[in-house]
Write an enzyme that holds these catalytic residues in place. Structure first.
Site, short mmCIF file in Angstrom:
data_model
loop_
_atom_site.label_atom_id
_atom_site.label_comp_id
_atom_site.label_asym_id
_atom_site.label_seq_id
_atom_site.Cartn_x
_atom_site.Cartn_y
_atom_site.Cartn_z
N ARG A 24 4.53 4.33 3.92
CA ARG A 24 4.75 2.85 4.03
C ARG A 24 6.18 2.79 3.87
NH1 ARG A 24 -0.72 0.53 4.32
NH2 ARG A 24 0.29 -1.52 4.96
N ARG A 28 6.97 -3.58 5.01
CA ARG A 28 6.99 -4.54 4.11
C ARG A 28 7.98 -4.81 2.97
NH1 ARG A 28 1.14 -2.85 1.16
NH2 ARG A 28 1.79 -0.71 1.11
N ARG A 37 9.55 -9.22 11.54
CA ARG A 37 8.00 -10.11 11.53
C ARG A 37 8.11 -11.50 11.55
NH1 ARG A 37 3.96 -10.67 11.22
NH2 ARG A 37 2.85 -10.44 9.24
N ASP A 73 -0.86 1.71 13.03
CA ASP A 73 -2.00 1.52 11.67
C ASP A 73 -3.15 2.33 11.82
OD1 ASP A 73 -2.41 -0.21 9.18
OD2 ASP A 73 -4.03 -0.41 10.38
N TYR A 150 -13.72 1.76 7.07
CA TYR A 150 -13.21 0.38 7.64
C TYR A 150 -14.56 -0.05 8.66
CZ TYR A 150 -8.85 -0.10 5.33
OH TYR A 150 -7.98 -0.01 4.26
O1 CP3 Z 1 -1.82 2.94 2.45
C1 CP3 Z 1 -2.51 4.00 2.80
O2 CP3 Z 1 -3.43 4.12 2.41
C2 CP3 Z 1 -2.22 4.61 4.04
C3 CP3 Z 1 -3.13 4.51 5.10
C4 CP3 Z 1 -3.36 3.15 5.64
C5 CP3 Z 1 -2.39 2.57 6.62
N1 CP3 Z 1 -2.95 1.41 7.00
C6 CP3 Z 1 -1.40 3.39 7.25
C7 CP3 Z 1 -0.27 2.55 7.69
C8 CP3 Z 1 -4.57 2.42 5.45
C9 CP3 Z 1 -5.44 2.51 4.33
C10 CP3 Z 1 -4.34 1.24 6.18
C11 CP3 Z 1 -4.99 -0.05 6.39
C12 CP3 Z 1 -4.32 -1.21 6.35
N2 CP3 Z 1 -3.75 -1.61 7.49
C13 CP3 Z 1 -4.18 -1.94 5.21
C14 CP3 Z 1 -4.58 -1.85 3.96
C15 CP3 Z 1 -5.64 -2.62 3.50
C16 CP3 Z 1 -6.58 -2.48 2.36
O3 CP3 Z 1 -7.90 -2.20 2.79
O4 CP3 Z 1 -6.09 -2.06 1.29
C17 CP3 Z 1 -3.12 -3.02 5.84
C18 CP3 Z 1 -2.73 -4.24 4.91
C19 CP3 Z 1 -2.98 -2.87 6.99
C20 CP3 Z 1 -2.06 -3.51 8.14
C21 CP3 Z 1 -0.80 -3.11 8.02
N3 CP3 Z 1 -0.35 -1.75 8.51
C22 CP3 Z 1 0.44 -3.88 8.18
C23 CP3 Z 1 0.45 -5.45 7.83
C24 CP3 Z 1 1.53 -3.06 8.09
C25 CP3 Z 1 3.15 -3.11 8.46
C26 CP3 Z 1 3.72 -3.50 7.13
C27 CP3 Z 1 3.22 -2.94 5.68
O5 CP3 Z 1 3.59 -1.86 5.53
O6 CP3 Z 1 2.42 -3.80 5.35
C28 CP3 Z 1 1.02 -1.59 8.61
C29 CP3 Z 1 1.74 -0.35 8.78
C30 CP3 Z 1 1.13 0.88 8.46
N4 CP3 Z 1 -0.16 1.28 8.06
C31 CP3 Z 1 1.53 2.05 8.64
C32 CP3 Z 1 1.03 2.88 7.99
C33 CP3 Z 1 1.35 4.61 7.83
C34 CP3 Z 1 3.45 2.15 9.09
C35 CP3 Z 1 4.28 1.86 8.19
C36 CP3 Z 1 4.84 3.03 7.20
O7 CP3 Z 1 4.15 4.08 7.13
O8 CP3 Z 1 5.84 3.10 6.76
#
Ligand code: CP3
Length: 344
Positions: A24, A28, A37, A73, A150
């Site tokens: 990540r 954010r 964003r 994502d 999910y």
């Molecule tokens: O954190 C982890 O466990 C990694 C695997 C994972 C991702 N998305 C990879 C990801 C998981 C479990 C998710 C689900 C998800 N998607 C969540 C977590 C919700 C929960 O149940 O706890 C959320 C908030 C999202 C939506 C999402 N994904 C947003 C809003 C963003 C962009 C900004 C940010 O970092 O919050 C993402 C990007 C994202 N999700 C990336 C990856 C690998 C790309 C960014 C990066 O890795 O640098």
């Protein structure tokens, strides 16, 4: 063209410095991401290759990390499988109609990634053309269990009650669903490899919720099938959290690199995984919220634990927390790069 430090470490080859990137890292915690964003929703950025590639490059430029991860994502493949979802602010992915019944499972489709998510391939091609030399590009997908969580729960969960109820109460249904997920994941990751990803990471973020015996019976065959199908293409990273007690099983799943969290020491993890695997990790992301001295002490302990043996990729044990200071991350990257084991 020479390969980057990250790929060398994934192959357990000698490196000039320990490679480092952060789960990540794009997103954010970075002000430049937050600024973008304001103008575009997250999913719009992910589905627009120029924007997604630009976001993936932000941490490369600002932090000096050794890898760019494609901005996407884990839930992006869901609509192509017949499962609609929305991203809800402060919650994450929410599925209006979770997969619970035999009819729900029968309605699932195997993903056609070139039709359903062509933009992910385009983002990877753009990234590959734009990353600085020596920076590797990581593609990714959820591991089957985490995507199933999910799909079945409908959102993030604490107890995974619906998932476990299906696993135990309707094992045929469970395995059928996992089969469709695995086939979709293989197709999706193959597309990413063809587009030029240097490494692939499977995120099994919630696997630590499972007893080892249930991992072995209900999850491992599907995760293994994904890795087996990708074997011989690019370096394969298997990420889990809370997975310390699963490492003896994960050892045989077919990844080149296993990513561990901070709940186990790196040396102990390596003993469980054996010397043939590379290891990624494992700073507690919350440590970065403390003073630099607390970060430095913990980073040095991790590096000392790895002791310069080939095959260590420095990372956090889970994603960067939103309130993390980018300066602290940049300082950590410099610190890891400057570190040398006593024998070097
Ligand atoms: O954190 C982890 O466990 C990694 C695997 C994972 C991702 N998305 C990879 C990801 C998981 C479990 C998710 C689900 C998800 N998607 C969540 C977590 C919700 C929960 O149940 O706890 C959320 C908030 C999202 C939506 C999402 N994904 C947003 C809003 C963003 C962009 C900004 C940010 O970092 O919050 C993402 C990007 C994202 N999700 C990336 C990856 C690998 C790309 C960014 C990066 O890795 O640098």
């Amino acid at each position: 063209m020479g390969i980057g430090r990250l790929l060398r470490a994934a192959r357990r080859q000698p490196v000039d410095a320990t490679p480092v990137w952060f789960m990540r890292q794009a997103g954010r915690s970075l002000p430049e991401y937050r600024a973008l964003r304001e103008k575009h929703p997250m999913l719009e950025i992910a589905r627009t290759p120029e924007l997604a590639a630009a976001v993936s490059l932000q941490p490369v430029r600002r932090l000096g990390v050794d890898a760019a991860i494609v901005f996407a994502d884990i839930t992006l493949p869901l609509p192509g499988m017949g499962v609609a979802f929305e991203l809800t602010e402060g919650v994450g992915p929410v599925i209006g109609h979770p997969v619970r019944t035999a009819a729900d499972v029968a309605a699932l489709r195997v993903l056609d990634p070139h039709a359903d998510l062509p933009y992910v391939a385009e983002t990877i091609r753009t990234l590959k053309a734009e990353v600085p030399a020596g920076v590797d590009v990581i593609g990714f997908a959820a591991a089957p269990f985490t995507l199933a969580s999910y799909m079945v729960e409908g959102r993030g969960s604490r107890d995974f009650a619906h998932v476990k109820a299906m696993m135990l109460g309707a094992p045929d249904l469970w395995h059928a669903m996992m089969g469709t997920i695995s086939a979709s994941t293989v197709a999706y990751l193959r597309m990413q490899v063809e587009a030029g990803a240097d490494a692939i990471q499977l995120f099994d973020s919630w696997v630590g919720a499972l007893a080892p015996r249930d991992y072995a019976e209900f999850v491992q065959p599907h995760t293994r099938a994904v890795f087996a199908a990708l074997r011989g293409t690019v370096s394969l990273i298997h990420f889990g959290t809370g997975s310390a007690t699963l490492l003896p099983l994960m050892r045989g799943d077919g990844a080149d690199v296993v990513s561990v969290d901070w709940r186990i020491g790196l040396g102990d993890a390596w003993s469980l995984l054996g010397p043939d695997l590379a290891i990624q990790g494992n700073l507690d992301p919350a440590a970065l919220l403390g003073p630099w001295e607390a970060v430095r002490v913990r980073a040095d302990e991790i590096l000392a634990d790895a002791a310069g043996r080939p095959g260590h990729i420095f990372n956090l044990g889970h994603g960067v927390l939103p309130s993390t200071s980018p300066d602290q991350l940049a300082r950590l990257v410099d610190h890891v790069h400057a570190w040398r084991p006593p024998a070097w």
